[in-house]
Motif scaffolding. Structure first.
Motif, PDB file in Angstrom:
ATOM      1  N   SER A 132      -7.440   1.754  -0.033  1.00  0.00           N
ATOM      2  CA  SER A 132      -6.549   2.561  -0.862  1.00  0.00           C
ATOM      3  C   SER A 132      -6.595   2.049  -2.289  1.00  0.00           C
ATOM      4  CB  SER A 132      -5.107   2.515  -0.329  1.00  0.00           C
ATOM      5  OG  SER A 132      -4.559   1.223  -0.492  1.00  0.00           O
ATOM      6  N   SER A 133      -6.207   2.902  -3.215  1.00  0.00           N
ATOM      7  CA  SER A 133      -6.186   2.538  -4.632  1.00  0.00           C
ATOM      8  C   SER A 133      -5.100   3.338  -5.318  1.00  0.00           C
ATOM      9  CB  SER A 133      -7.550   2.824  -5.287  1.00  0.00           C
ATOM     10  OG  SER A 133      -7.501   2.557  -6.678  1.00  0.00           O
ATOM     11  N   GLY A 134      -4.310   2.667  -6.143  1.00  0.00           N
ATOM     12  CA  GLY A 134      -3.237   3.347  -6.864  1.00  0.00           C
ATOM     13  C   GLY A 134      -2.990   2.694  -8.204  1.00  0.00           C
ATOM     14  N   SER A 135      -1.952   3.140  -8.877  1.00  0.00           N
ATOM     15  CA  SER A 135      -1.589   2.612 -10.188  1.00  0.00           C
ATOM     16  C   SER A 135      -0.974   1.225 -10.032  1.00  0.00           C
ATOM     17  CB  SER A 135      -0.594   3.556 -10.868  1.00  0.00           C
ATOM     18  OG  SER A 135      -0.151   3.020 -12.096  1.00  0.00           O
ATOM     19  N   ASP A 156      -6.147   8.568  -3.112  1.00  0.00           N
ATOM     20  CA  ASP A 156      -5.424   7.306  -2.984  1.00  0.00           C
ATOM     21  C   ASP A 156      -5.858   6.518  -1.750  1.00  0.00           C
ATOM     22  OD1 ASP A 156      -4.111   8.041  -5.237  1.00  0.00           O
ATOM     23  OD2 ASP A 156      -2.191   8.453  -4.285  1.00  0.00           O
ATOM     24  N   HIS A 175       1.650  -0.242  -6.786  1.00  0.00           N
ATOM     25  CA  HIS A 175       0.633  -0.119  -5.733  1.00  0.00           C
ATOM     26  C   HIS A 175      -0.406  -1.198  -5.965  1.00  0.00           C
ATOM     27  CE1 HIS A 175       1.785   3.955  -4.249  1.00  0.00           C
ATOM     28  NE2 HIS A 175       2.215   4.092  -5.486  1.00  0.00           N
ATOM     29  N   THR A 187       0.817  -1.201   0.000  1.00  0.00           N
ATOM     30  CA  THR A 187       0.000   0.000   0.000  1.00  0.00           C
ATOM     31  C   THR A 187       0.855   1.257   0.000  1.00  0.00           C
ATOM     32  OG1 THR A 187      -1.683  -1.178   1.240  1.00  0.00           O
ATOM     33  CG2 THR A 187      -1.832   1.210   1.211  1.00  0.00           C
ATOM     34  N   GLY A 199       3.530   1.597  -1.578  1.00  0.00           N
ATOM     35  CA  GLY A 199       4.255   1.699  -2.836  1.00  0.00           C
ATOM     36  C   GLY A 199       5.594   1.001  -2.840  1.00  0.00           C
ATOM     37  N   GLU A 237      -5.379   3.179 -12.929  1.00  0.00           N
ATOM     38  CA  GLU A 237      -5.143   4.417 -12.196  1.00  0.00           C
ATOM     39  C   GLU A 237      -5.924   4.360 -10.887  1.00  0.00           C
ATOM     40  OE1 GLU A 237      -8.544   7.083 -14.444  1.00  0.00           O
ATOM     41  OE2 GLU A 237      -6.685   6.590 -15.515  1.00  0.00           O
ATOM     42  N   CYS A 238      -5.794   5.371 -10.073  1.00  0.00           N
ATOM     43  CA  CYS A 238      -6.554   5.417  -8.824  1.00  0.00           C
ATOM     44  C   CYS A 238      -8.048   5.366  -9.139  1.00  0.00           C
ATOM     45  CB  CYS A 238      -6.213   6.686  -8.049  1.00  0.00           C
ATOM     46  SG  CYS A 238      -7.168   6.885  -6.521  1.00  0.00           S
TER      47      CYS A 238
END
Length: 280
Positions: free
Chosen positions: A244-247, A260, A231, A72, A74, A254-255
């Motif tokens: 959470s959310s990311g690339s 994020d 991520h 999470t 990164g 993408e998020c």
């Protein structure tokens, strides 16, 4: 004489060809490249074999168990490197909604208002693998109705191989994932390339498998995650309160959320069942 030498050379060549044929090799011996017959699974023309080989390279072995919190932040990188042998990422913008309106089962008088609108149901139906587009959707788990517990979540969804998980954050964004394998506690990633991430609000997008790695689904006693490499594409904590959310490299996504890191307002999980299946 020259003629006799030529004749002996021709006979020797014929003997070599016969010996190579007995060993299953092509005649001639030049170039050293044997032509392989297509496997029974390759279909007409032998093309299927190449497709299977390409997919096998993309999938590879499952990676070892990974720390969710580190990912999470990164710190997780893809073990698949720069491989791009899998299918290319598909639509970012949606196709037209499905003309079929799925029937939603499982709601009771205690159920909260549905997260999805009828139009959003049709859009998601159109994005599903073709064999699921005529299925009914059965509500299996809802935070509002069944509580904020991963144990309860696993118990209620374990009998369903394919599910759709929908999340709404505190700012009204709606997003989620199609899971092609039954959710369960595991020490490593699992699932198949049919998995995808989606966003419904504020804008619609679908993120499908890029072929970069096979980090489809990861779930244990503390969290759920979908997609990784850089991520997590989507991560949800054990109490269904934060995420959470990311690339992610898995889906080149993408998020999905407004930010994020987000607070969860609602979660719903649907199982896909035959329209002729009886109610439990």
């Amino acid at each position: 004489s020259e003629a006799e030498g030529t004749l002996r050379g021709s006979e020797a060549g014929a003997d070599d060809d016969q010996a190579r044929a007995a060993e299953g090799a092509p005649p001639g011996g030049r170039g050293g490249a044997a032509v392989k017959a297509p496997s029974p699974a390759s279909g007409r023309g032998g093309r299927g074999g190449a497709i299977v080989a390409t997919r096998a390279r993309a999938v590879g072995p499952h990676p070892p168990s990974l720390d969710l919190q580190a990912a999470t932040q990164g710190q997780l990188t893809s073990a698949a490197g720069e491989a791009r042998d899998g299918p290319p990422p598909l639509e970012r913008m949606a196709s037209a909604p499905s003309p079929y309106q799925p029937r939603v089962r499982g709601r009771t008088a205690q159920s909260a208002d549905a997260i999805l609108t009828q139009d959003e149901l049709r859009r998601l139906t159109a994005a599903l693998p073709a064999r699921h587009r005529l299925c009914d959707w059965r509500l299996l788990y809802s935070v509002e109705e069944h509580g904020c517990s991963l144990h309860t979540f696993y118990r209620r969804v374990k009998a369903h191989r394919e599910t759709i998980l929908v999340v709404k954050d505190q700012y009204g964004a709606v997003f989620g994932t199609f899971a092609p394998a039954a959710w369960h506690e595991a020490k490593s990633f699992y699932g198949t390339g049919e998995a995808f991430l989606f966003r419904l609000r504020p804008s619609w997008a679908v993120f499908r498998w890029s072929g970069a790695n096979t980090y489809f689904m990861l779930s244990n006693e503390t969290s759920l995650a979908v997609g990784a490499g850089g991520h997590f594409g989507l991560w949800i904590g054990e109490d269904f309160a934060n995420g959470s959310s990311g690339s992610s490299e898995t889906f080149e996504s993408e998020c999905l959320a407004t930010k994020d890191e987000f607070e969860i307002v609602a979660v719903e999980v649907y199982g896909l069942v035959s329209s002729s299946a009886p109610e439990p």
